[in-house]
Write a protein that holds these residues in place. Structure first.
Motif, short mmCIF file in Angstrom:
data_model
loop_
_atom_site.label_atom_id
_atom_site.label_comp_id
_atom_site.label_asym_id
_atom_site.label_seq_id
_atom_site.Cartn_x
_atom_site.Cartn_y
_atom_site.Cartn_z
N ALA A 214 0.80 -1.16 -0.17
CA ALA A 214 0.00 0.02 0.14
C ALA A 214 0.80 1.26 0.20
N LEU A 215 2.21 1.23 0.39
CA LEU A 215 2.95 2.36 0.68
C LEU A 215 4.15 2.19 -0.48
N ALA A 216 4.58 3.54 -0.93
CA ALA A 216 5.70 3.55 -1.89
C ALA A 216 6.43 4.63 -1.48
N PRO A 217 7.75 4.46 -1.58
CA PRO A 217 8.57 5.63 -1.12
C PRO A 217 8.90 6.44 -2.35
N VAL A 218 9.13 7.73 -2.05
CA VAL A 218 9.52 8.73 -3.16
C VAL A 218 10.96 8.42 -3.29
N GLN A 219 11.45 8.12 -4.60
CA GLN A 219 12.60 8.01 -4.85
C GLN A 219 13.04 9.04 -5.89
N GLY A 220 13.91 10.06 -5.51
CA GLY A 220 14.28 10.89 -6.43
C GLY A 220 12.89 11.92 -6.56
N GLU A 221 12.57 11.62 -7.80
CA GLU A 221 11.19 12.66 -8.29
C GLU A 221 10.16 11.61 -8.69
N SER A 222 10.33 10.18 -8.43
CA SER A 222 9.33 9.48 -8.80
C SER A 222 8.81 8.47 -7.60
N LEU B 68 6.88 12.09 -10.32
CA LEU B 68 5.91 12.80 -9.54
C LEU B 68 5.86 14.40 -10.03
N ARG B 69 4.56 15.04 -9.98
CA ARG B 69 4.57 16.23 -10.32
C ARG B 69 5.24 17.10 -8.98
N PRO B 70 5.83 18.35 -9.31
CA PRO B 70 6.44 19.10 -8.03
C PRO B 70 5.60 19.23 -6.95
N GLN B 71 4.24 19.67 -7.37
CA GLN B 71 3.12 19.54 -6.35
C GLN B 71 3.07 18.59 -5.67
N LEU C 3 5.28 16.03 -5.00
CA LEU C 3 6.41 16.14 -3.93
C LEU C 3 6.26 17.03 -2.79
N ASN C 4 5.88 18.37 -2.92
CA ASN C 4 5.83 19.22 -2.03
C ASN C 4 4.81 18.97 -0.89
N GLU C 5 3.74 18.22 -1.31
CA GLU C 5 2.60 17.78 -0.57
C GLU C 5 3.09 16.52 0.49
N VAL C 6 3.64 15.67 -0.31
CA VAL C 6 4.58 14.75 0.61
C VAL C 6 5.45 15.18 1.64
N GLN C 7 6.08 15.93 1.16
CA GLN C 7 7.22 16.58 2.13
C GLN C 7 6.47 17.26 3.16
N LEU C 8 5.52 17.88 3.07
CA LEU C 8 4.78 18.96 4.34
C LEU C 8 4.08 17.86 5.24
N GLU C 9 3.62 16.57 4.79
CA GLU C 9 3.12 15.63 5.58
C GLU C 9 2.01 16.18 6.44
N GLU C 10 1.12 16.72 5.75
CA GLU C 10 0.02 17.45 6.25
C GLU C 10 -1.25 16.52 6.01
N ALA C 11 -1.09 15.61 4.85
CA ALA C 11 -2.03 14.85 4.45
C ALA C 11 -1.48 13.59 3.52
N GLU D 271 -0.42 9.48 -8.51
CA GLU D 271 -1.36 9.58 -9.42
C GLU D 271 -1.48 8.48 -10.32
N ASN D 272 -0.55 7.62 -10.32
CA ASN D 272 -0.64 6.36 -11.27
C ASN D 272 -1.13 5.17 -10.76
N CYS D 273 -0.35 4.87 -9.73
CA CYS D 273 -0.58 3.51 -8.97
C CYS D 273 -1.52 3.51 -7.84
N SER D 274 -1.84 4.79 -7.18
CA SER D 274 -2.60 4.97 -6.23
C SER D 274 -2.11 4.58 -4.81
#
Length: 93
Positions: free
Chosen positions: A49-57, A65-68, A70-78, A83-86
């Motif tokens: 169910a989980l996928a680590p961000v590796q670089g920008e993917s 992944l789109r820059p937006q 990446l920013n949302e993941v980094q903020l850890e607010e939600a 968008e591809n594999c869910s």
């Protein structure tokens, strides 16, 4: 939120059948709607169910992944889904 995301990451690491009880305990500690989402993804994605961000993917499907996102993941607010594999995205610590 960080503790929650960390709990999900720990759940992902507990992949053996003997760890099912530990996973169930962790899932009970998160909000019910999030636990349901996690379980739904696990069922559809062969237990991952989980996928680590590796670089920008996405570490699961390798989609850039789109820059937006990446920013949302980094903020850890939600929780942020790929968008591809869910799968639920997170940065490894």
């Amino acid at each position: 939120r960080r503790a929650f995301i960390a709990s999900l990451a720990v759940g992902a690491l507990l992949a053996s059948r003997s760890a099912d009880a530990q996973k169930a305990t962790l899932i009970q500690q998160v909000p019910r709607d999030v636990g349901r989402l996690y379980q739904k993804i696990v069922e559809k994605k062969q237990g991952m169910a989980l996928a680590p961000v590796q670089g920008e993917s996405c570490g699961a499907c390798q989609m850039k992944l789109r820059p937006q996102i990446l920013n949302e993941v980094q903020l850890e607010e939600a929780l942020v889904l790929c968008e591809n594999c869910s799968r639920i995205l997170y940065f490894e610590v």
